[in-house]
Enzyme design. Structure first.
Site, PDB file in Angstrom:
ATOM      1  N   TYR A  74       0.846  -1.198   0.000  1.00  0.00           N
ATOM      2  CA  TYR A  74       0.000   0.000   0.000  1.00  0.00           C
ATOM      3  C   TYR A  74       0.883   1.249   0.000  1.00  0.00           C
ATOM      4  O   TYR A  74       1.658   1.470   0.923  1.00  0.00           O
ATOM      5  CB  TYR A  74      -0.852  -0.053   1.260  1.00  0.00           C
ATOM      6  N   TYR A 127      -2.098   4.748 -10.011  1.00  0.00           N
ATOM      7  CA  TYR A 127      -3.294   4.035 -10.498  1.00  0.00           C
ATOM      8  C   TYR A 127      -4.556   4.731 -10.009  1.00  0.00           C
ATOM      9  O   TYR A 127      -5.304   5.337 -10.771  1.00  0.00           O
ATOM     10  CB  TYR A 127      -3.253   2.584 -10.030  1.00  0.00           C
TER      11      TYR A 127
END
Lengths: 144, 381
Positions: B278, B327
């Site tokens: 993450y 993204y």
């Protein structure tokens, strides 16, 4: 007209009132466990190391070092960017967030591990915030 | 958790990602959920377990018409979905439910139908952090980084290379928000947000969602999708206040979660074909690589800068969707990391890692406050 939003201020709770009472009289109060001598922050009425409920507040030295920081460049109510947001490592062990003031807000002036000393800034009748300034400025030591 | 006893059989993101002003946060959950159910040929009436974060599982169950026998509202930030996968696996194994739906939806950019993210002045964070002027994660999550750089001798250029390499992955992903190539100079020269972090070292702010459907592995053959088996997992929490981390250069939650994930799955680091860490900010993959044991202390910045996680040549493909930096990042990014692990193990990722059998998906919640790690494979054991 609504007032311009200002700096967020703490609302003390029963467990933290002694800390904010301390800053108003120029003391940075930490807590020490009566059972195991662990010194800790933020305030709570028991020791986070051994869970003893027998703890005492005491005034810290107000000295620490610049442990890490960022320099914030975005607008924020009550602040003039750029300004530092720092983690100060207190001489007694605990870490606390604060702002480093009284020096240029630049990476060159804000050197990691530099010695700092607390100063108190009155924000309201109830709240005085502990801020930190360099303990050494331009070669001359600031009296603690 | 028994290795491979539970599988992800349905997985999907929202139909759109990016800026979605015509849907509320609640509807983003539902859009993702309906897509994930369609992915595996189920309907809401087949679901008897529900887990979500950011919204109440009550609200999601009612909105979708689900009557669950198992409910998990664990909300510890962006890694909540990793914890949901772990809890759902245990619940299915224990017979508390048979088919779990995990949903995420977040109107992070458009703020449609979204509750507040206020820190009351009476909380510890409200008293001992907010008065010093932090403005959310860009000024809090980033606070430990200078300490790490100094203690390990990691350079700002190495930190910037995280964003550069992830942009290379994003360039291969048609759904990525940002796809144009970057240089280290571009990253370091971008607008300063909170020194040393420029805008390109901070995640995007977008709208979107995702959902997963899990059931027992012995039913996995009943679905049209290639099953992704849960081999193991871990979770932990440390502190809600970044200023109170035990060590600013390591995450205790990462280490506890990661160690448990590796131990429970029985894999070793060399078994890992694909890794998601993450990345709300550029230092997180560096912390993750070290705290999960892929790199020695102080070596992760060089490991990334020397292209070990890059497309084509990298031996450890990392954040292959482009990550939160390129993204998408709606606020609680963990669901999108899980979706990419599933795509890689199904063999249908836009930037597919060849022969990908084992994926590790590692999430963070809050500002180093929480962590969850899931080990998955397309082989049951």
């Amino acid at each position: 007209m609504a007032q311009r939003p200002r700096r967020a201020l703490p609302r003390p709770t029963p467990e933290t009132q002694h800390f904010w009472d301390g800053t108003r009289v120029g003391e940075l109060r930490l807590q020490r466990c009566d059972a195991c001598a662990h010194v800790y922050f933020p305030p709570r009425p028991f020791c986070p190391s051994c869970a003893s409920r027998s703890v005492s507040a005491f005034p810290a030295s107000g000295r620490g070092t610049l442990h890490s920081y960022v320099i914030h460049h975005r607008p924020m109510p009550g602040f003039e960017p750029p300004y530092s947001i720092a983690i100060v490592k207190l001489e007694e062990g605990p870490q606390m967030m604060s702002n480093v003031v009284g020096c240029p807000q630049t990476p060159e002036a804000l050197e990691l591990d530099m010695p700092l000393v607390v100063e108190f800034k009155e924000m309201s009748e109830d709240i005085t915030l502990p801020l930190f300034r360099p303990a050494m400025l331009r070669g001359s030591e600031v009296a603690v | 958790m028994k290795r491979g006893a539970v599988a992800i059989v349905g997985a999907a993101e929202t139909t759109e990602l990016g800026t979605i002003p015509n849907q509320s946060q609640l509807q983003l959950h539902a859009d993702a959920a309906l897509n994930a159910l369609a992915d595996c040929g189920l309907s809401p009436s087949d679901i008897d377990g529900i887990a979500t974060a950011g919204e109440s599982p009550v609200g999601i169950a009612h909105y979708l018409g689900i009557t669950p026998t198992w409910v998990d509202g664990t909300g510890v930030g962006g890694c909540s979905f990793m914890l949901h996968v772990r809890h759902a696996t245990a619940a299915i194994e224990a017979g508390l439910c048979s088919t779990v739906l995990i949903t995420h939806g977040e109107s992070g950019r458009s703020q449609v139908g979204r509750g507040g993210f206020m820190r009351g002045g009476g909380t510890l964070m409200g008293q001992f952090e907010m008065p010093y002027g932090p403005m959310g994660p860009p000024t809090l999550f980033t606070l430990p980084a200078l300490r790490y750089l100094k203690d390990t001798g990691t350079s700002l250029e190495q930190l910037a290379s995280v964003a550069v390499i992830q942009r290379e992955w994003a360039a291969r992903n048609p759904r990525a928000s940002y796809r144009d190539p970057l240089t280290v100079e571009d990253v370091l020269g971008a607008r300063m947000i909170a020194y040393p972090f420029t805008k390109l070292m901070c995640c995007l702010v977008t709208d979107g969602g995702g959902a997963l459907v899990l059931t027992s592995a012995d039913r996995a053959g009943d679905f049209p999708t290639r099953p992704v088996y849960i081999l193991g997992g871990g979770e932990s929490v440390e502190t809600p206040m970044v200023s109170q981390m035990e060590d600013l250069t390591r995450s205790r939650a990462f280490r506890v979660s990661g160690e448990r994930a590796f131990a429970s799955s029985g894999i070793c680091h060399d078994d890992v074909d694909h890794l998601m860490i993450y990345d709300a900010f550029a230092h997180l993959p560096i912390y993750g690589l070290e705290d999960l044991g892929f790199c020695k202390r102080g070596e992760a910045g060089g490991f990334i800068a020397e292209r070990n996680t890059a497309p084509d040549t990298g031996r450890l493909p990392l954040n292959t969707n482009g990550g939160g930096l390129s993204y998408m990042h709606s606020g609680m990014y963990g669901m999108y990391a899980l979706q990419e692990s599933v795509r890689q193990l199904r063999g249908c990722a836009p930037a597919q890692v060849p022969d990908c059998k084992v994926s590790v998906c590692h999430g963070v919640g809050g500002m180093f406050a929480a962590s969850g790690t899931i080990v998955m494979s397309n082989e049951p054991s």
